[in-house]
Design an enzyme around this catalytic site. Structure first.
Site, mmCIF file in Angstrom:
data_model
loop_
_atom_site.group_PDB
_atom_site.id
_atom_site.type_symbol
_atom_site.label_atom_id
_atom_site.label_comp_id
_atom_site.label_asym_id
_atom_site.label_seq_id
_atom_site.Cartn_x
_atom_site.Cartn_y
_atom_site.Cartn_z
ATOM 1 N N ASP A 64 -4.229 16.118 -17.037
ATOM 2 C CA ASP A 64 -4.317 16.394 -18.463
ATOM 3 C C ASP A 64 -2.910 16.520 -19.049
ATOM 4 O O ASP A 64 -1.920 16.570 -18.307
ATOM 5 C CB ASP A 64 -5.118 17.690 -18.720
ATOM 6 N N ASN A 132 -10.647 31.723 -18.157
ATOM 7 C CA ASN A 132 -11.959 31.547 -18.794
ATOM 8 C C ASN A 132 -12.850 30.566 -18.021
ATOM 9 O O ASN A 132 -13.892 30.162 -18.517
ATOM 10 C CB ASN A 132 -11.789 31.074 -20.250
ATOM 11 N N HIS A 134 -11.975 27.470 -17.089
ATOM 12 C CA HIS A 134 -11.752 26.035 -17.331
ATOM 13 C C HIS A 134 -11.163 25.350 -16.101
ATOM 14 O O HIS A 134 -10.486 25.970 -15.280
ATOM 15 C CB HIS A 134 -10.926 25.781 -18.604
ATOM 16 N N GLU A 139 -12.796 23.249 -21.496
ATOM 17 C CA GLU A 139 -13.012 24.635 -21.884
ATOM 18 C C GLU A 139 -14.500 24.987 -21.777
ATOM 19 O O GLU A 139 -15.348 24.092 -21.674
ATOM 20 C CB GLU A 139 -12.537 24.828 -23.333
HETATM 21 C C1 F6R Z 1 -3.247 22.164 -15.805
HETATM 22 C C2 F6R Z 1 -4.654 22.467 -15.775
HETATM 23 C C3 F6R Z 1 -5.185 23.847 -16.000
HETATM 24 C C4 F6R Z 1 -4.531 24.894 -15.091
HETATM 25 C C5 F6R Z 1 -5.107 26.276 -15.374
HETATM 26 C C6 F6R Z 1 -4.408 27.343 -14.567
HETATM 27 O O1 F6R Z 1 -3.023 20.804 -15.481
HETATM 28 O O2 F6R Z 1 -5.386 21.581 -15.585
HETATM 29 O O3 F6R Z 1 -6.568 23.847 -15.792
HETATM 30 O O4 F6R Z 1 -4.747 24.541 -13.754
HETATM 31 O O5 F6R Z 1 -4.982 26.572 -16.734
HETATM 32 O O6 F6R Z 1 -3.095 27.457 -15.022
HETATM 33 P P1 F6R Z 1 -2.042 28.395 -14.278
HETATM 34 O O7 F6R Z 1 -1.856 27.830 -12.927
HETATM 35 O O8 F6R Z 1 -0.792 28.311 -15.114
HETATM 36 O O9 F6R Z 1 -2.658 29.761 -14.243
#
Ligand code: F6R
Length: 244
Positions: A64, A132, A134, A139
């Site tokens: 993403d 959350n 995701h 989301e």
């Molecule tokens: C990023 C992504 C997100 C992160 C998630 C956790 O490419 O796909 O789903 O993996 O937000 O983020 P961190 O590791 O910063 O807690």
């Protein structure tokens, strides 16, 4: 699996990535960004430096990216992945494949990237999880069979990611993301979660019902998911050791 601490979790996750990369003549791996990945990618860089691992035959696909960030913005995921991994290993430049979040036709770009990732048949997709629930930028409320598309980030995600920007107002409101259905097509999935702020999402994803309200719960429907946690992220699980 629950590792003794975040560092150990990064090393064990790197073992799994390395095993996939070494097992295939043309490995295809999906990369996540975020704080969780720093230790994993650091461990992979170390292995390339000491000569025990090579990404020369690998193609890597980004999960993403934010919409609207300048091409040189340090928080654009294509730049984050270069700084944390790609620039330090022997992955060929053209083998880092990413969506173009500055395309003039973003919906068309999402369809193009869906086709690219779908036809790649990834050997391994590495995932983090949001507080959350995701995965990628799917989301809560995202259809469990969703494809790559342009999404609006939740306020929770923008607040969580504000730590990477000067203020929450600088966090983009939109992203282009692989869908849940796209992610589930990978042969194997490695979910990594570290820290107490992930504990509830990990519990809901692994032990709760499969529901669009917890996008990561869709992983329960995939036949080969490995989960790597530190003790804090595993703290709310009823069984000590999740999945595999
Ligand atoms: C990023 C992504 C997100 C992160 C998630 C956790 O490419 O796909 O789903 O993996 O937000 O983020 P961190 O590791 O910063 O807690």
């Amino acid at each position: 699996m629950v590792a003794p601490d975040a560092r150990a979790a990064g090393e064990v996750a790197a073992d799994l990535v390395a095993a996939v990369v070494q097992a295939s003549p043309h490995p295809r791996i999906g990369l996540a960004t975020g704080a969780t990945m720093v230790g994993v990618y650091g461990a992979l860089v170390e292995r390339c430096r000491d000569g025990s691992l090579s990404f020369a035959r690998t193609t890597a696909y980004l999960l993403d990216d934010y919409v609207g960030l300048d091409d040189r913005h340090p928080q654009a995921f294509r730049n984050v992945i270069r700084v944390s991994l790609a620039d330090h290993v022997d992955l060929p430049t053209e083998a880092l494949v990413a969506p173009n979040p500055n395309a003039s036709d973003l919906d068309g770009e999402a369809r193009r990237y869906e086709e690219v990732v779908g036809s790649a048949h990834l050997d391994l997709q590495i995932l983090g999880i949001g507080g959350n629930g995701h995965i990628a930028f799917n989301e809560p409320g995202s259809p469990l069979d969703s494809a790559t598309r342009v999404v609006t980030l939740s306020e929770a995600t923008r607040r969580a990611n504000a730590r990477f920007f000067d203020s929450v107002d600088d966090v983009p409101r939109q992203a282009i993301t692989q869908g849940i259905g796209t992610i589930l097509r990978a042969e194997q999935i490695l979910l990594i979660a570290l820290g107490p702020h992930k504990a509830a999402a990990v519990r809901d994803a692994l032990e709760g019902p499969v529901t669009p309200e917890i996008p990561a719960s869709a992983l329960q429907t995939h036949p080969d998911v490995r989960v790597m946690l530190d003790p804090e992220a595993a703290a709310m699980l009823s069984q000590g050791t999740p999945l595999g």
